[in-house]
Design a protein around this motif. Structure first.
Motif, PDB file in Angstrom:
ATOM      1  N   ARG A 188       0.803  -1.233   0.000  1.00  0.00           N
ATOM      2  CA  ARG A 188       0.000   0.000   0.000  1.00  0.00           C
ATOM      3  C   ARG A 188       0.831   1.276   0.000  1.00  0.00           C
ATOM      4  N   GLU A 189       1.977   1.246   0.641  1.00  0.00           N
ATOM      5  CA  GLU A 189       2.841   2.423   0.733  1.00  0.00           C
ATOM      6  C   GLU A 189       4.200   2.090   0.122  1.00  0.00           C
ATOM      7  N   ARG A 233      13.391   5.125  -1.562  1.00  0.00           N
ATOM      8  CA  ARG A 233      11.991   4.669  -1.495  1.00  0.00           C
ATOM      9  C   ARG A 233      11.603   4.104  -2.858  1.00  0.00           C
TER      10      ARG A 233
END
Length: 162
Positions: A48-49, A110
């Motif tokens: 989800r992230e 990320r």
């Protein structure tokens, strides 16, 4: 949902099927864990992230820390361009360890969870390539301890100043 990467009781994988009684999770090695739905208590959805790819980049004490920091600062943007799976970063986070024969600095980036391991490998590759391209350094996997040449523990390679 099917296709999402989850961690259920220390088993990490992709949900392949959700049935009335059980859920199947497939890990990277191809193992399928079948879990009774009534036994599922703690689930971490990793899809989800954005996830964080973390690497420790090592170099010996005779390489000046300032040299490594400047080299990284000057080339982090280049690293991002060479690793398209990076969504944010990479970022230099400072010294992470003083080991017996080397210093480790931490880089993070990320990315999507499914890209995390590849981004980590790519960051390590690009770190090594920085030193090869910027001269006066050679790569070793060994160190002299006493009269013995021994491999570095927990280390893919160590960069030495010539």
């Amino acid at each position: 949902s099917v296709g999402e990467i989850v961690s259920i009781d220390d088993f990490r994988g992709t949900v392949s099927e959700i049935g009335i009684r059980a859920t199947k999770v497939l890990d990277l090695a191809g193992n399928i864990k079948i879990i009774n739905n009534s036994d599922i208590k703690n689930v971490v959805n990793l899809s989800r992230e954005l996830s964080i790819a973390v690497v420790d980049c090592e170099f010996p004490y005779d390489v000046p820390l300032e040299f490594v920091e400047k080299l990284l600062k000057d080339h982090l943007e280049d690293m991002q361009q060479k690793i398209p799976a990076i969504i944010e970063g990479p970022f230099y986070k400072g010294v992470s360890a003083y080991n017996s024969s080397n210093v480790a600095v931490k880089l993070i980036a990320r990315c999507k969870e499914e890209d995390r391991y590849q981004v980590q490998r790519d960051l390590l590759r690009e770190y090594r390539q920085l030193f090869v391209a910027n001269g006066n350094y050679y790569i070793s996997m060994y160190s002299w301890i006493g009269n013995n040449l021994v491999p570095y523990a927990n280390c893919s390679f160590v960069i030495f100043y010539i």
